[in-house]
Design a protein around this motif. Structure first.
Motif: not given
Length: 190
Positions: A161-190
């Motif tokens: 989980l501590e390492a996952a926060s690094l992914v979040e930091m990378g997303l904020a800095r590079h992939g998304v480009g802002h800090w208004d994000l959160a990690l989450g899970v999307t479930e797919f059924h069927g």
């Protein structure tokens, strides 16, 4: 699943303003504990920088007996691009070693930025910890805040989980480009 009613939760922090802001953002029955006082809540959220978590848990010692302790910290290195601890442990695991034997330590909330939490959107909160009864209480507390608890396993998972926060930091800095994000899970059924 075993559910436990949570009576109260307290946020402890050396910076009372930050602790109060977090308690306010969490809402519900969350209070702010005065620094140095015995925590009043069943759940104690340790809201300090990672290098203070273990010394504080050790300092409070028996005052944390029987409590559920939630570590929200992230042990980032000085560049914020790596962890400042080894791969075989986590801050939560080290806090558990310093805590009384009947306390239960969890890692949670570390992948949710404070300002995102304050927006009140439905968010996923990942939870790592060992005691099933105490974990049910943590999950009930998270649900009482309008958030979705997701059990990621035992306390040994806290490192990841501590390492996952690094992914979040990378997303904020590079992939998304802002800090208004959160990690989450999307479930797919069927």
């Amino acid at each position: 699943m075993l559910r436990t009613r949570v009576r109260t939760a307290a946020v402890m922090g050396r910076d009372q303003a930050k602790a109060a802001a977090l308690a306010n953002a969490l809402g519900g029955s969350v209070t702010t504990g005065a620094w140095g006082a015995v925590p009043a809540g069943d759940i104690v959220i340790v809201a300090v920088l990672y290098d203070s978590v273990v010394p504080i848990v050790a300092e409070y010692g028996d005052a944390l007996s029987g409590k559920t302790i939630i570590d929200i910290s992230n042990p980032f290195n000085s560049g914020g691009d790596g962890l400042a601890i080894g791969e075989s442990t986590s801050i939560a695991q080290e806090a558990a070693k310093a805590a009384p034997a009947d306390a239960h330590v969890f890692k949670a909330f570390n992948t949710v930025f404070r300002h995102v939490l304050e927006k009140g959107r439905p968010l996923d909160v990942f939870v790592a910890g060992d005691n099933a009864r105490a974990k049910a209480g943590v999950e009930a507390f998270i649900e009482s805040l309008g958030l979705r608890p997701l059990d990621v396993g035992g306390l040994e998972t806290a490192h990841w989980l501590e390492a996952a926060s690094l992914v979040e930091m990378g997303l904020a800095r590079h992939g998304v480009g802002h800090w208004d994000l959160a990690l989450g899970v999307t479930e797919f059924h069927g």
